[in-house]
Design an enzyme around this catalytic site. Sequence first.
Site, mmCIF file in Angstrom:
data_model
loop_
_atom_site.group_PDB
_atom_site.id
_atom_site.type_symbol
_atom_site.label_atom_id
_atom_site.label_comp_id
_atom_site.label_asym_id
_atom_site.label_seq_id
_atom_site.Cartn_x
_atom_site.Cartn_y
_atom_site.Cartn_z
ATOM 1 N N ALA A 335 0.852 -1.183 0.000
ATOM 2 C CA ALA A 335 0.000 0.000 0.000
ATOM 3 C C ALA A 335 0.885 1.228 0.000
ATOM 4 O O ALA A 335 2.063 1.144 0.346
ATOM 5 C CB ALA A 335 -0.906 0.012 1.234
ATOM 6 N N MET A 336 0.324 2.363 -0.398
ATOM 7 C CA MET A 336 1.092 3.601 -0.421
ATOM 8 C C MET A 336 0.201 4.758 -0.026
ATOM 9 O O MET A 336 -0.919 4.890 -0.509
ATOM 10 C CB MET A 336 1.685 3.785 -1.825
ATOM 11 C CG MET A 336 2.476 5.064 -2.006
ATOM 12 S SD MET A 336 3.907 5.161 -0.880
ATOM 13 C CE MET A 336 4.014 6.934 -0.666
ATOM 14 N N GLU A 337 0.762 5.615 0.844
ATOM 15 C CA GLU A 337 -0.055 6.621 1.537
ATOM 16 C C GLU A 337 -0.231 7.939 0.781
ATOM 17 O O GLU A 337 -0.511 8.948 1.421
ATOM 18 C CB GLU A 337 0.604 6.909 2.887
ATOM 19 C CG GLU A 337 1.950 7.655 2.825
ATOM 20 C CD GLU A 337 3.171 6.749 2.895
ATOM 21 O OE1 GLU A 337 3.032 5.548 2.577
ATOM 22 O OE2 GLU A 337 4.250 7.236 3.250
ATOM 23 N N ASN A 338 -0.074 7.994 -0.541
ATOM 24 C CA ASN A 338 -0.201 9.252 -1.283
ATOM 25 C C ASN A 338 -1.300 10.115 -0.691
ATOM 26 O O ASN A 338 -2.417 9.645 -0.484
ATOM 27 C CB ASN A 338 -0.554 8.978 -2.733
ATOM 28 C CG ASN A 338 0.284 7.884 -3.325
ATOM 29 O OD1 ASN A 338 1.490 7.992 -3.349
ATOM 30 N ND2 ASN A 338 -0.357 6.806 -3.745
ATOM 31 N N HIS A 370 -2.502 1.950 8.990
ATOM 32 C CA HIS A 370 -1.113 2.385 8.758
ATOM 33 C C HIS A 370 -1.089 3.546 7.755
ATOM 34 O O HIS A 370 -0.474 4.589 8.007
ATOM 35 C CB HIS A 370 -0.297 1.194 8.236
ATOM 36 C CG HIS A 370 1.137 1.502 7.954
ATOM 37 N ND1 HIS A 370 2.168 1.082 8.762
ATOM 38 C CD2 HIS A 370 1.717 2.192 6.955
ATOM 39 C CE1 HIS A 370 3.311 1.503 8.269
ATOM 40 N NE2 HIS A 370 3.070 2.181 7.160
ATOM 41 N N GLU A 371 -1.768 3.384 6.647
ATOM 42 C CA GLU A 371 -1.713 4.408 5.602
ATOM 43 C C GLU A 371 -2.394 5.699 6.053
ATOM 44 O O GLU A 371 -1.927 6.786 5.738
ATOM 45 C CB GLU A 371 -2.334 3.900 4.301
ATOM 46 C CG GLU A 371 -1.704 2.612 3.751
ATOM 47 C CD GLU A 371 -0.187 2.645 3.683
ATOM 48 O OE1 GLU A 371 0.371 3.731 3.420
ATOM 49 O OE2 GLU A 371 0.451 1.599 3.916
ATOM 50 N N HIS A 374 -0.186 7.772 8.203
ATOM 51 C CA HIS A 374 0.774 8.544 7.409
ATOM 52 C C HIS A 374 0.213 9.886 6.949
ATOM 53 O O HIS A 374 0.980 10.794 6.635
ATOM 54 C CB HIS A 374 1.163 7.768 6.149
ATOM 55 C CG HIS A 374 2.270 6.794 6.339
ATOM 56 N ND1 HIS A 374 3.460 7.129 6.952
ATOM 57 C CD2 HIS A 374 2.403 5.498 5.964
ATOM 58 C CE1 HIS A 374 4.258 6.066 6.950
ATOM 59 N NE2 HIS A 374 3.643 5.065 6.361
ATOM 60 N N GLU A 393 7.751 5.568 9.282
ATOM 61 C CA GLU A 393 7.273 4.189 9.265
ATOM 62 C C GLU A 393 7.088 3.602 10.660
ATOM 63 O O GLU A 393 6.164 2.831 10.898
ATOM 64 C CB GLU A 393 8.199 3.311 8.422
ATOM 65 C CG GLU A 393 8.274 3.736 6.958
ATOM 66 C CD GLU A 393 6.904 3.785 6.265
ATOM 67 O OE1 GLU A 393 5.925 3.231 6.805
ATOM 68 O OE2 GLU A 393 6.824 4.388 5.187
HETATM 69 ZN ZN LIG Z 1 4.214 3.191 5.800
#
Ligand SMILES: [Zn+2]
Length: 885
Positions: A335-338, A370-371, A374, A393
Site C-alpha cells: 500500500a502507499m499513503e499518497n 497504517h496508511e 501517514h 514508518e
Molecule cells: Zn508506511
Amino acid sequence: MAKTSCMSKAFAAVFGILTILVTGTLVGMVVYYNMELQKLNPTPPPTVPSTTLAPPPEMRLRGDVLPESYKVFIQVYFYTRIIEEVNVTSPNQTLTYDGNVTVHLKCVKKTKTIFLHSRHQEVFNATVKNRDSNKYLGVEECIFHKDESDFLEIVLNEALEVGGNYSLFLNFSADINEYLDGLYLSTYQEGEYLVATNLEPTSARSVFPCFDEPAMKARFTLTVIHRKDTIALANEDPADSNLIGDDWLYTRFHPTEVMSTYLFAFTVSEFTAKKTNHLDRKIYTYARPEATEAGHTDYAVSITGKILDFYQDYFDIGYTQKLDQIALPDLGPQAMENWGLVMYQEGGLLYQEGVSSHLQKEEISFLIAHELAHQWFGNLVTMKWWNEVWLNEGFATYMSSLAVDRALPSLKVRDMFLANQLHIAFEADSLASSHPLTPPAAEVQTTDQIVALFDQITYSKGSAVLTMLEDVLGERVFHKGIKVGHAQSESFTRVDIKKVMNTWTNQIGYPVITINTSSGDAYQKQFLYNDTSESKYWTRKGIEGEWILVNVNCTGFYRVNYDLDNWARLLNDLPLLNRGQLIDDAFNLARAKQVSVILALNSTRFLRNETEYLPWESATRNLQYFIHMFDRSEVYGPMKMYLQNQVKVLYNFFKDYTDNSTVPDVPTSQFNQINAIKVACSNGLPECLDMATSMFHSWMTSGTNKIHPNLRSTIYCQAIAAGGQKEWEFAWDRFQSTTDLSEKYQLSEALTCTKKIWLLNRYLGYTLDSEKIRLMDVSSVIGSVAKNEAGQALAWNFIRANWDYVSQQYEGAYLIQEVTSRFSTPFELEELEHFATKYDLSSATRAVENAMEQTRVNIHWVNEHKETVLDCVVYGFSQLFNIHS
Ligand SMILES: [Zn+2]
Ligand SMILES: *[C@@H]1O[C@H](CO)[C@@H](O)[C@H](O)[C@H]1NC(C)=O
Ligand SMILES: *[C@@H]1O[C@H](CO)[C@@H](O)[C@H](O)[C@H]1NC(C)=O
Ligand SMILES: *[C@@H]1O[C@H](CO)[C@@H](O)[C@H](O)[C@H]1NC(C)=O
Ligand SMILES: *[C@@H]1O[C@H](CO)[C@@H](O)[C@H](O)[C@H]1NC(C)=O
Ligand SMILES: *[C@@H]1O[C@H](CO)[C@@H](O)[C@H](O)[C@H]1NC(C)=O
Ligand SMILES: *[C@@H]1O[C@H](CO)[C@@H](O)[C@H](O)[C@H]1NC(C)=O
Ligand SMILES: *[C@@H]1O[C@H](CO)[C@@H](O)[C@H](O)[C@H]1NC(C)=O
Ligand SMILES: *[C@@H]1O[C@H](CO)[C@@H](O)[C@H](O)[C@H]1NC(C)=O
Ligand SMILES: *[C@@H]1O[C@H](CO)[C@@H](O)[C@H](O)[C@H]1NC(C)=O
C-alpha cells in the site's frame, strides 16, 4: 518514569538508567515533531534551511534554489481496452506519455546552474524566467548526469540572484513503465489496462523532472489529458474537466497541500467507486467495476471513517483533504499513503465474505490504519531526509496498532501485533551488521541505499521503541507529547535533542540485562548472536534474592537473562502473560550462547498442556531456527516426534471445530487453531494429515469447497505437501481459473508446499512469466518455496540464475533473507561470498551482509551444538520430556 512497569521493586534501580535515556528520547522526539509541525503550519512558503541539506553534493541537491509550486500537464496515450480487429493479431497499445512542467523557484544562494532530478525521460525546451522582472534568462545547456544522482543540470548564462523568484519550464516525454515503477501500466481481466504511479522513495523524477527530495516540499497543480471514457484520480478533487475534440478529456485538479514529491499520485482507469458519507466528508473507495459491484470494498468502506475519526481525535488535527482509496491489481508495495489518494494492492483492500479469512480482514484493517496514520506522520509532517524514514514508518506502524485497537475493538489484536513487531525487531537487531534507526545521512545517499532502509528495523524496531516509550511514560503523557502545539517543546534546543536521541536511534542493537538473583549482581550489555565482547556496560550490586521477572508486559526493547535458579523457578511456574517472551528470550539467549540450549528446549516442555496463542506462536517461531539448522540432518526425525507429541493436546483442543470446518469466536483462538493444524500436520500427526487430505480431496471430487476460509491456506498447504502431482495440478488449475482474489492468494502460497522437486522447479519457472505470476507476487512465491526444506536450494539456484528479473521492485533483500535462512555450512558461506562479489546487489547489499554474518554465526553454533541437540532429542527427550510412545 511514569510507572514502575516491567519490574519488581528490587530491580527499579537497574532499570533507572534505561528509563532516563528512554524518557529523554521521547521528549526529544516529540519536540522534534512539534518543531517540524510548527515550521509547516501555517503551510506556505516551504522553508528549508539550507544548512539542513547536507553534503556531499554528488547525490544531494545543493539547496540553492527551492521549489514553491509546480504546474504539471501530462497526456497519457494508452488505451484502457484494446478492441481487437479480426485480423489484427497483436493489439496496438501506446505506452508513451508527454507533458510539460512549470516550477516556481526561489533562489536562496546565488548560482548559475539549476540542479533537479530527471530519470528515463527526454527533456526539451528548458526555459528560465525571472518572475520579478518578467525577463528570460539564457539557457546554455542541459546536462544529464549519467550516474545514480539522476541530476538534470541546467546551465544558465547568467546567475540567479538571492531572493529572486524564478520559473523553470520544461517539456518532457517518456514511456509508461511496465515494471510497477514511476508511471506504470497495470493489466487486469483479459486485456484491460490502467496506469498508476508508484513513487516512493525516488521515482517522482521518472514521471516528470522535479526536485525529488522529501524536504523540497511544494504545491502541485496537475492536469491530466486522458482518453474519454476513462477517469483520472489524483491527490486532489478535479477543479474542472472538459472534452478536447472527440477523443480526449482534460481533468485539472485543485492545487495540493504543500507536500513532498514522493506523495504525488494519479491514476487513469475505468474503475468505479463506493461512496461513504462519513460525517461531513465523502470517502470514495475505488476498485475494478466487478469488485465494486460484488461488494468487495464494503469492509474497507465500513472501517475507514472510524479509523479516520480516531486519528482526528487523537492528533487533534482535522483531516482536511479529500480521501480516495483505490485497490490496484498491480502495485509494488502492499500500500502507499499518497496524500488524498491512498493505493492498495487488491489483497490489501478487498474483502470477500465467505472467501477471505479472518487474517486477511485483520491485514486490511492494519493496512488502512497504517496508511491513514501517514496522512499525519509522513504527509503533514515529514522527515527531512530518508535516513530518518523510521519517523514515518515506525510511527505509522505503532499508530496502526493503536487505531485498530480503539476503532475496531472487536478484533482484539493489539497485544499480538506488538509482540510480533518486537520479535521481528529483536531478530533483525541481533546482528553486528544491523543498522541504527537513524543512520548517518552520508550513508543514505543513493536510491539503493534509501530503498534498503525500508526494512524490519525501520518498521518494527521503530514501532517497538515507541511502544516501550508509551509504557514507560504512561499513555497520557505520551499522547500529550504526540499532540501538536505542546508547550514544553520550546525549552529544548536541537543540540539537546540530538544528544538524547542518540541512545535508541543512532546506535544499533539493544541490551540484554543479566540478573543474578542470588548474588544481587546485574549488568547489561548489547545483545548479539555473535557475542564475543566481555564488556558489560553497567553493573550494580544489591538486589535481594527474591523471585524476579522483568519485562512483565513485554513492552521493553531489551532481553532479560537470569541465573539458573531463577530460570528454573520461572519455567516451573510460567506466568501466563509472559510465557511467550520467556521462551523467546530463552531461545535467543541460547542462539547467542548465553544460556544452554537445553534450557531453551526445556522451556517448551509446558507446551504439552498449553492452549494459549502467544506461547505457541513464540515457541514455533523460535523452534523454526532449530528446524532450519537441522531439518536437513539426522536431528530432524526425533525433533518431529517430540513436536508431534507436544502439539497433540492443542490439536485436540480445536478438533471439533476443525473437523466440522468451523472456527472459535475469539480471534486469537482462531490463529491458534491455524497454528495447531500447521504444527500438527507438518510434524506428521496422522489424524491431522488425514483431516487435511480428506477435506482437500472432497473439494477435488465434489467441486464444492467446504473448507472454512480461515483454514484454507493451511489445509491446502498440508494437503499439497502430503499429496502429489494430482493435488498440485488441481490447485494450479483453480489458481488460474478463479476470479476470487483471496482464493488466488491462498492457493499461490499452498502451491509452494509440495515436496516434489520437479513441481517446485516448474512453479519457480512460472514466476518468470508475468501472465502466470504477476510481477508483484514473484518474490513472495520464491520466498515461500525457499521456506520449504525441499525448495530452499532450488530457490537459491533460481534467484542466482534470474537475479535481474527477481530482484526488481527492490525485492532482492527479502529474497536473500528467505533463501539463506538455513545457511550453516562453510560451503554455503562461500557461495554467498561469491554472490556478493559477482552480482549487482543494488538495494540488497545490506541484506547480503546480514546473511553472511548470520551464516558465520550459524556455522559456529551448529558445530558447537549439534551433538548436544542430537543427544537431547535422541536420547534425552523421551526422558527429559516424559514422552509416552
Ligand atoms: Zn508506511
Ligand atoms: C501490564 O498490562 C496490564 C494491562 O494493560 C496492566 O493492567 C498492568 O498494570 C501492566 N503491568 C505492568 C507491570 O505494567
Ligand atoms: C491500432 O492501430 C491502427 C493503425 O495505426 C489504428 O487505426 C487503430 O485505431 C489502433 N487501435 C487501437 C485500439 O489502438
Ligand atoms: C481484415 O479483415 C477484414 C474483414 O474481416 C477484411 O475486409 C480485410 O481485408 C482484412 N485486412 C487485412 C489487412 O487482412
Ligand atoms: C503544457 O501542456 C498543455 C497541454 O498539452 C498545453 O495546453 C500548455 O499550453 C503547455 N504549456 C506550455 C507553456 O507550453
Ligand atoms: C518546444 O517548444 C516549441 C515552441 O514552443 C514547440 O513548438 C515544440 O513543440 C516544443 N518541443 C517539444 C518537444 O515539446
Ligand atoms: C528442565 O526444567 C525442569 C523444570 O524446571 C527441571 O526440573 C529440569 O531439571 C530441567 N532439565 C534440564 C535438563 O535442564
Ligand atoms: C499437563 O497437565 C497434566 C494434568 O493437568 C499434568 O498432570 C501434567 O504434569 C502436565 N504436564 C506438563 C508437562 O506440564
Ligand atoms: C461438530 O459437529 C458435531 C456433529 O454435527 C456437533 O455435535 C458438534 O457440536 C460440532 N462442534 C462444533 C464445535 O461446532
Ligand atoms: C564474531 O565477531 C568477532 C569479532 O567481531 C569476529 O572476529 C568473529 O569472526 C565473529 N564470529 C562469527 C562466528 O561470526
